[in-house]
Write an enzyme that holds these catalytic residues in place. Structure first.
Site, mmCIF file in Angstrom:
data_model
loop_
_atom_site.group_PDB
_atom_site.id
_atom_site.type_symbol
_atom_site.label_atom_id
_atom_site.label_comp_id
_atom_site.label_asym_id
_atom_site.label_seq_id
_atom_site.Cartn_x
_atom_site.Cartn_y
_atom_site.Cartn_z
ATOM 1 C CE LYS A 1 0.824 5.468 1.563
ATOM 2 N NZ LYS A 1 1.194 5.005 0.223
ATOM 3 C CG ASP B 1 0.179 7.188 -2.182
ATOM 4 O OD1 ASP B 1 0.131 8.289 -2.751
ATOM 5 O OD2 ASP B 1 1.178 6.768 -1.569
ATOM 6 C CE LYS C 1 3.760 9.095 -3.568
ATOM 7 N NZ LYS C 1 3.390 7.750 -3.114
ATOM 8 C CG ASP D 1 -0.862 12.046 -17.837
ATOM 9 O OD1 ASP D 1 -0.624 12.738 -18.849
ATOM 10 O OD2 ASP D 1 -0.905 10.808 -17.859
ATOM 11 C CB THR E 1 9.654 11.151 2.737
ATOM 12 O OG1 THR E 1 8.837 10.066 2.281
ATOM 13 C CG2 THR E 1 8.762 12.197 3.340
ATOM 14 N NE ARG F 1 9.424 0.468 3.713
ATOM 15 C CZ ARG F 1 10.325 1.150 3.034
ATOM 16 N NH1 ARG F 1 11.255 0.506 2.350
ATOM 17 N NH2 ARG F 1 10.326 2.465 3.041
HETATM 18 O O1 C5P Z 1 7.192 1.787 4.617
HETATM 19 P P1 C5P Z 1 7.124 3.287 4.800
HETATM 20 O O2 C5P Z 1 6.648 3.714 6.174
HETATM 21 O O3 C5P Z 1 8.425 3.973 4.391
HETATM 22 O O4 C5P Z 1 5.983 3.736 3.776
HETATM 23 C C1 C5P Z 1 5.704 5.082 3.483
HETATM 24 C C2 C5P Z 1 4.577 5.135 2.483
HETATM 25 O O5 C5P Z 1 4.300 6.518 2.178
HETATM 26 C C3 C5P Z 1 4.834 4.448 1.156
HETATM 27 O O6 C5P Z 1 3.599 3.873 0.764
HETATM 28 C C4 C5P Z 1 5.191 5.566 0.198
HETATM 29 O O7 C5P Z 1 4.768 5.294 -1.119
HETATM 30 C C5 C5P Z 1 4.407 6.740 0.776
HETATM 31 N N1 C5P Z 1 4.943 8.080 0.521
HETATM 32 C C6 C5P Z 1 6.219 8.465 0.903
HETATM 33 N N2 C5P Z 1 6.665 9.742 0.660
HETATM 34 C C7 C5P Z 1 5.849 10.633 0.058
HETATM 35 C C8 C5P Z 1 4.560 10.250 -0.321
HETATM 36 C C9 C5P Z 1 4.122 8.960 -0.067
HETATM 37 O O8 C5P Z 1 6.937 7.672 1.490
HETATM 38 N N3 C5P Z 1 6.252 11.886 -0.108
#
Ligand code: C5P
Length: 238
Positions: free
Chosen positions: A38, A65, A67, A70, A121, A213
């Site tokens: 992603k 990604d 998102k 608009d 999330t 992460r």
């Molecule tokens: O580092 P981590 O595992 O928290 O990363 C989650 C990824 O998913 C990030 O790139 C974040 O932008 C993306 N994301 C999210 N929640 C959403 C949609 C996308 O955490 N609802």
């Protein structure tokens, strides 16, 4: 449509790093352990678009990604331009039908799959109340938006795995459920609040898991990714 995906094809590693140089090091380290990436806002503004196209040319599945949110005209034309890049997935915000329908028109007959983000999330009850949304839990709002997005023609829904079972019941078997906020047991949540382990997420009905992460900041990213794949595989078998 997702039932045939192998464990490795269900892990989307979020390349949330500042530079293409760092992303390249990670992708090399991760090697064959990871087949889906992603690319999001941070890397996109550090040369990430060309990098994403390079990943696709190297045989990886690529998830942009963006998102998008608009006015309909802007979303439609952006989705059309993104569709011409030949990548696999694009996110849009699934907050309203106008946005989602515009993206569906924009991707047209291309192979680009659209994923609607329901409720981030990192948000909890107090955050959605702050937006002026009263009398609904985050899960209620996720399911409401998932239904709207499905009716508008998306391929998949992005939400917390905590809502996967409810989403599946609401949208049926053919919509892909993609869940960020995934942590191994005992892992640091960071800014995420609606988190779940990979095994429980798959058991709850998630099709693909987005992990950033816990892999990109691990001392050994390849071993971390392999641990996620192994837990997904075990959950698929049980
Ligand atoms: O580092 P981590 O595992 O928290 O990363 C989650 C990824 O998913 C990030 O790139 C974040 O932008 C993306 N994301 C999210 N929640 C959403 C949609 C996308 O955490 N609802």
């Amino acid at each position: 449509m997702s039932r045939s995906l192998a464990a490795r094809e269900r892990l989307f590693v979020a390349l949330d790093v500042a530079s293409v140089d760092r992303a390249r090091v990670l992708v090399t380290e991760l090697g064959d352990t990871v087949s889906c990436y992603k690319v999001g806002l941070e890397l996109l503004f550090g040369g990430g678009l060309e990098f994403a196209q390079g990943l696709k040319a190297a045989g990886k599945t690529v998830f942009l990604d963006m998102k998008l949110l608009d006015i309909a005209n802007t979303v439609e034309k952006a989705a059309a331009n993104i569709a011409s890049l030949g990548l696999d997935y694009l996110t849009i915000h699934g907050t309203d039908t106008k946005t989602v329908e515009a993206a569906v028109r924009g991707r047209g007959a291309s192979t680009l799959k659209l994923l609607a983000v329901t409720v981030l999330t990192s948000l909890e009850q107090a955050d959605i109340e702050q937006q002026g949304i009263k009398g609904m839990s985050p899960a209620d709002l996720v399911v409401h938006r998932a239904r709207l997005a499905k009716d508008a023609g998306v391929d998949g829904i992005v939400a917390s795995a905590q809502e996967a079972t409810m989403i599946r019941a609401a949208v049926g078997p053919d919509v892909l459920i993609v869940t960020p906020g995934i942590r191994l047991a005992g892992g640091a949540a960071g800014d995420q609040v609606r988190v779940m382990t990979p095994g429980k997420a798959i058991a709850a009905g998630a099709d693909c898991l987005v992990v950033g992460r816990p892999i990109t900041e691990a001392a050994d990213p390849r071993a971390a990714a392999a641990a996620f794949v192994a837990e997904i595989e075990a959950a698929l078998k049980s």
